[in-house]
Motif scaffolding. Structure first.
Motif, PDB file in Angstrom:
ATOM      1  N   ARG A   6      46.069  44.810  38.509  1.00 21.79           N
ATOM      2  CA  ARG A   6      45.368  44.920  37.222  1.00 21.79           C
ATOM      3  C   ARG A   6      45.285  46.401  36.874  1.00 21.79           C
ATOM      4  N   TRP A   9      40.526  50.675  36.947  1.00 21.63           N
ATOM      5  CA  TRP A   9      39.245  50.735  36.248  1.00 21.63           C
ATOM      6  C   TRP A   9      39.109  52.030  35.453  1.00 21.63           C
ATOM      7  N   ARG A  61      41.632  45.019  31.199  1.00 18.70           N
ATOM      8  CA  ARG A  61      41.699  44.467  32.559  1.00 18.70           C
ATOM      9  C   ARG A  61      42.321  43.062  32.612  1.00 18.70           C
TER      10      ARG A  61
END
Length: 167
Positions: A6, A9, A61
Motif C-alpha cells: 500500500r 503512510w 491508501r
C-alpha cells in the motif's frame, strides 16, 4: 509468491496535507473578511482540514501494488496497470508535488484495465493515462522506499536484463 504493498503512510499524509493546509488558509482568510468570531473560525478550520486530510489519506491508501514472479500490478483510483519484469527499461528519480522524492520504474509496455479500487469495471481508461505514459510507469517508491534491497529489487535483477540500480 505475491506481495501486496500500500502507499506509504508518509506519502498519504503528504498528499492530503497540502490540500488541508490550503483549505485552512482559504477558510481563515474568508472568515476574517466576513468578520466571523475567532473561536468559530478556528473550530471550523480544524474540522474541515482534518476531514479533508482523512478523506485523502484513505483514498490514497486504497491504492495498491501487487508484486509477483511475473511482474507488478498497480491499482490506481480509476485503472490498473500490469507490467512484466522482462519489459523493464529503467528507474528514474522523480518528485511528487515537487517535494516528495520517489523512484519511478519504466517498462516498454503495460496492460491497462479500467477498474476502480473496489473492483468495479469502468467504461474507459482516462485518455491522459496513455498521454502521460502512466500505462508504462510504476511509482515504486510510493509503495516501498527500500525496494532495491527487498523483494522487488531481487525480482528485477532476476527477471530483467538490467538490475535495480539502473538510473
Amino acid at each position: 509468491m505475491q506481495i501486496i504493498y500500500r502507499p506509504r503512510w508518509s506519502l498519504a499524509f503528504f498528499s492530503g496535507g497540502v490540500g488541508a493546509i490550503v483549505i485552512a488558509v482559504v477558510y481563515c482568510v474568508l472568515a476574517i473578511a466576513l468578520g466571523l468570531p475567532a473561536n468559530l473560525t478556528a473550530g471550523v478550520t480544524v474540522a474541515a482540514s482534518v476531514v479533508y486530510l482523512l478523506f485523502i489519506v484513505m483514498k490514497v491508501r486504497r491504492r495498491s501494488l501487487t508484486v509477483t514472479e511475473e511482474g507488478m500490478i498497480a491499482q490506481r483510483d480509476t485503472f490498473k496497470v500490469a507490467v512484466n519484469w522482462s519489459d523493464f527499461v529503467d528507474v528514474q528519480p522523480k518528485r511528487i508535488g515537487g517535494l516528495y522524492p520517489v523512484d519511478v520504474m519504466t517498462f516498454s509496455v503495460g496492460a491497462v484495465e479500467p477498474v476502480d479500487v473496489r473492483g468495479r469495471r469502468r467504461k474507459t481508461v482516462p485518455p491522459k493515462v496513455h498521454t502521460i505514459g502512466a500505462d508504462r510507469r510504476i511509482q515504486v517508491g510510493v509503495y516501498a522506499s527500500d525496494w532495491r534491497t527487498g523483494p522487488i529489487g531481487e525480482l528485477v535483477s532476476r527477471h530483467s536484463s538490467q538490475g535495480p540500480g539502473v538510473e
